[in-house]
Design a protein around this motif. Structure first.
Motif, PDB file in Angstrom:
ATOM      1  N   SER A 184      40.151  52.302  51.378  1.00  0.00           N
ATOM      2  CA  SER A 184      39.237  52.167  52.521  1.00  0.00           C
ATOM      3  C   SER A 184      39.330  53.368  53.472  1.00  0.00           C
ATOM      4  CB  SER A 184      39.536  50.870  53.289  1.00  0.00           C
ATOM      5  OG  SER A 184      40.720  51.025  54.045  1.00  0.00           O
ATOM      6  N   VAL A 185      40.497  54.019  53.481  1.00  0.00           N
ATOM      7  CA  VAL A 185      40.703  55.153  54.386  1.00  0.00           C
ATOM      8  C   VAL A 185      40.119  56.450  53.814  1.00  0.00           C
ATOM      9  CG1 VAL A 185      42.502  56.638  55.410  1.00  0.00           C
ATOM     10  CG2 VAL A 185      42.724  54.153  55.536  1.00  0.00           C
ATOM     11  N   VAL A 186      40.184  56.591  52.504  1.00  0.00           N
ATOM     12  CA  VAL A 186      39.762  57.867  51.912  1.00  0.00           C
ATOM     13  C   VAL A 186      38.334  57.848  51.359  1.00  0.00           C
ATOM     14  CG1 VAL A 186      42.118  58.569  51.365  1.00  0.00           C
ATOM     15  CG2 VAL A 186      40.768  57.322  49.645  1.00  0.00           C
ATOM     16  N   SER A 187      37.680  56.667  51.380  1.00  0.00           N
ATOM     17  CA  SER A 187      36.293  56.593  50.886  1.00  0.00           C
ATOM     18  C   SER A 187      35.494  55.656  51.783  1.00  0.00           C
ATOM     19  CB  SER A 187      36.273  56.069  49.450  1.00  0.00           C
ATOM     20  OG  SER A 187      36.459  54.662  49.438  1.00  0.00           O
ATOM     21  N   LYS A 188      34.214  55.474  51.432  1.00  0.00           N
ATOM     22  CA  LYS A 188      33.389  54.571  52.238  1.00  0.00           C
ATOM     23  C   LYS A 188      33.490  53.128  51.760  1.00  0.00           C
ATOM     24  CE  LYS A 188      30.022  57.623  54.247  1.00  0.00           C
ATOM     25  NZ  LYS A 188      29.323  58.745  53.634  1.00  0.00           N
ATOM     26  N   ALA A 189      34.272  52.913  50.692  1.00  0.00           N
ATOM     27  CA  ALA A 189      34.406  51.542  50.160  1.00  0.00           C
ATOM     28  C   ALA A 189      35.032  50.647  51.222  1.00  0.00           C
ATOM     29  CB  ALA A 189      35.263  51.555  48.902  1.00  0.00           C
ATOM     30  N   GLN A 190      34.649  49.364  51.200  1.00  0.00           N
ATOM     31  CA  GLN A 190      35.203  48.424  52.174  1.00  0.00           C
ATOM     32  C   GLN A 190      35.828  47.228  51.481  1.00  0.00           C
ATOM     33  OE1 GLN A 190      31.502  48.048  54.473  1.00  0.00           O
ATOM     34  NE2 GLN A 190      32.613  48.998  56.164  1.00  0.00           N
ATOM     35  N   PRO A 191      36.910  47.467  50.765  1.00  0.00           N
ATOM     36  CA  PRO A 191      37.552  46.351  50.066  1.00  0.00           C
ATOM     37  C   PRO A 191      38.215  45.398  51.067  1.00  0.00           C
ATOM     38  CG  PRO A 191      38.946  48.291  49.963  1.00  0.00           C
ATOM     39  CD  PRO A 191      37.669  48.727  50.626  1.00  0.00           C
ATOM     40  N   LYS A 192      38.469  44.200  50.621  1.00  0.00           N
ATOM     41  CA  LYS A 192      39.143  43.235  51.491  1.00  0.00           C
ATOM     42  C   LYS A 192      40.617  43.646  51.630  1.00  0.00           C
ATOM     43  CE  LYS A 192      39.870  38.328  51.928  1.00  0.00           C
ATOM     44  NZ  LYS A 192      39.955  37.072  51.206  1.00  0.00           N
ATOM     45  N   ILE A 193      41.088  43.595  52.856  1.00  0.00           N
ATOM     46  CA  ILE A 193      42.484  43.977  53.132  1.00  0.00           C
ATOM     47  C   ILE A 193      43.128  42.843  53.912  1.00  0.00           C
ATOM     48  CG2 ILE A 193      43.965  45.556  54.465  1.00  0.00           C
ATOM     49  CD1 ILE A 193      41.658  47.667  53.991  1.00  0.00           C
ATOM     50  N   ALA A 194      44.290  42.380  53.504  1.00  0.00           N
ATOM     51  CA  ALA A 194      44.970  41.339  54.280  1.00  0.00           C
ATOM     52  C   ALA A 194      46.437  41.339  53.925  1.00  0.00           C
ATOM     53  CB  ALA A 194      44.366  39.974  53.985  1.00  0.00           C
ATOM     54  N   ASN A 195      47.230  40.771  54.795  1.00  0.00           N
ATOM     55  CA  ASN A 195      48.681  40.800  54.618  1.00  0.00           C
ATOM     56  C   ASN A 195      49.170  39.640  53.760  1.00  0.00           C
ATOM     57  OD1 ASN A 195      51.247  41.706  54.848  1.00  0.00           O
ATOM     58  ND2 ASN A 195      51.590  40.915  56.914  1.00  0.00           N
TER      59      ASN A 195
END
Ligand SMILES: Nc1nc2c(ncn2[C@@H]2O[C@H](COP(=O)(O)OP(=O)(O)OP(=O)(O)O)[C@@H](O)[C@H]2O)c(=O)[nH]1
Ligand SMILES: [Mg+2]
Length: 426
Positions: A178-189
């Motif tokens: 998500s930081v290096v591209s425009k992709a917006q994958p789900k992120i959670a702990n």
């Protein structure tokens, strides 16, 4: 609920049958006996595969498993050719590998833009207009069309990406994407946040970019199905480079070197070839590492193996640029993304030739028909010597020539089999 991610499916396809040729004679007022003018049958439709860039899963194939192209229409009088059957175009996501369901051999790899004919339609039969010769002026026969082909195939999606992210769950793979591209994958702990692969394009600098794939986390025993299993590794199969993300913070009480080796063992279990793929290692969550022991141990271990190591804090955008530059640098010297070569070999089908064929006789022409002959002919490539010899062998073994002899065939007579005619020679 989000659509399920489907990356494997089995389907049956059937191309269209060829239409039959017509028996007809030209009729006109005051013209006594017109010549034969029966038109040909139309060609059966093909089954064609085509990449559609908008598709990203094989979900459509979960609900529809049978695909049939149109049949050719029969020919009619006045030399009218029957209409061709409609082709059926099946759209697949880019990267779909098509295998024969029985042998598992690769038929084609749909990663380019070229369409692929998976099953060819049957040829149309000839109308009697073709069969007039000086000795055969009133041909009372035409030919049936040849049947289409049926194929059972397995579709398997293998995404096209230059670089694949691998590692345990929750180490920050999706965060990095998500930081290096425009992709917006789900992120959670929590573990197994990512349930299906995500792709993103990384723009490094003008003219330099690559595709990065994030797949679900692996755990020990993935090859035996633990966690989400290792099936998703098929999506990094083609990758030119792997980035192995390891949590070096110690926040989950894990040992980075042990984690690194555990994932390498899972890769090797899946495929030794994938385990030896070029790899860069990223020690992530460095920002919350209580001490640097784990990080330093991993760095020494990895560098001892001759791999590059990067300290990273993906969430804080620290070290990400250096990592992407290193990946781009490495890619420059690596071969392009794998495209799978076909391994499928067309085998002659098993044809039971015991049922007697129908033989009709007009002047010097012997017209032979029957279901198995039709099947045999639609599976014979008459341009290919081996295929033709196989066809001839099957005819001989079936006892056809013996029967023709018994019925009085002479040297030089015509044997007429659907779209094939030849002179008989003992
Ligand atoms: N402190 C810190 N937290 C991070 C860093 N990178 C990721 N995280 C956090 O770690 C958690 C997991 O991140 P994800 O990117 O979802 O991890 P993942 O590897 O994709 O996890 P799965 O999809 O479950 O395999 C999230 O809460 C992130 O915010 C980092 O560099 N530092
Ligand atoms: Mg994830």
């Amino acid at each position: 609920m989000a659509a399920p991610f489907v990356d494997k499916a089995k389907i049956t396809v059937r191309s269209g049958n060829g239409g039959n040729g017509a028996v007809a004679f030209h009729r006109e007022k005051y013209v006594a006996a017109g010549g034969p003018d029966g038109g040909d049958g139309g060609r059966g439709g093909d089954i064609i595969l085509q990449v559609d860039g908008h598709l990203s899963t094989l979900m459509d194939f979960r609900y529809k498993r049978k695909y049939t192209a149109g049949n050719g229409m029969d020919g009619t009088g006045k030399r009218c050719t029957g209409k061709d059957g409609a082709d059926l175009v099946i759209k697949v996501p880019r990267g779909t590998v098509v295998r024969d369901a029985e042998t598992n051999e690769i038929i084609c790899d749909m990663s380019g833009t070229e369409p692929f004919v998976l099953a060819k339609g049957g040829k149309g039969g000839w109308g009697n207009k073709h069969f007039a010769t000086p000795t055969r002026q009133v041909p009372n026969f035409a030919k049936s069309g040849l049947p289409g082909q049926t194929r059972e195939v397995v579709l398997e999606l293998k995404l096209l990406a230059d670089v694949g992210l691998v590692g345990f769950p929750n180490v920050g793979k999706s965060t990095l994407l998500s930081v290096v591209s425009k992709a917006q994958p789900k992120i959670a702990n929590y573990h197994f946040t990512t349930l299906f692969p995500n792709l993103g394009v990384v723009y490094v600098e003008e003219g330099v970019s690559f595709v990065l794939a994030d797949i679900p986390g692996l755990i020990e025993g993935a090859s035996e199905g633990a966690g989400l299993g290792h099936d998703f590794l098929r999506h990094v199969d083609r990758c030119r480079l792997l980035i192995h993300v390891v949590d070096v913070s110690g926040s989950e009480g894990r040992d980075p070197v042990a984690d690194f080796e555990a994932i390498r063992a899972e890769l090797a279990d899946y495929s030794p070839e994938l385990a030896s793929r070029p790899m860069i290692v990223a020690g992530n969550k460095a920002d919350i590492a209580e001490d640097r022991t784990g990080l330093e141990a991993l760095k020494a271990h990895v560098e001892g193996l001759g791999m590059e190591f990067f300290e990273l804090s993906a969430a804080a955008h620290q070290g990400t640029r250096e990592l992407m530059l290193a990946a781009a640098r490495k890619l420059r010297d690596l071969p392009p993304i794998t495209v799978y070569e076909p391994t499928f070999v067309e085998r002659p089908p098993e044809v039971d030739t015991s049922a007697p064929l129908e033989i009709a006789h007009e002047d010097d022409t012997w017209i032979v028909e029957g279901p198995w002959l039709q099947r045999l002919m639609s599976n014979t490539n008459f341009d290919d010597f081996e295929s033709r010899s196989w066809f001839d062998r099957m005819l001989r073994q079936s006892g056809l020539y013996d029967r023709l002899e018994e019925m009085g065939i002479q040297d030089g007579d015509i044997v007429s089999l659907y779209n094939l005619e030849f002179e008989y020679q003992k």
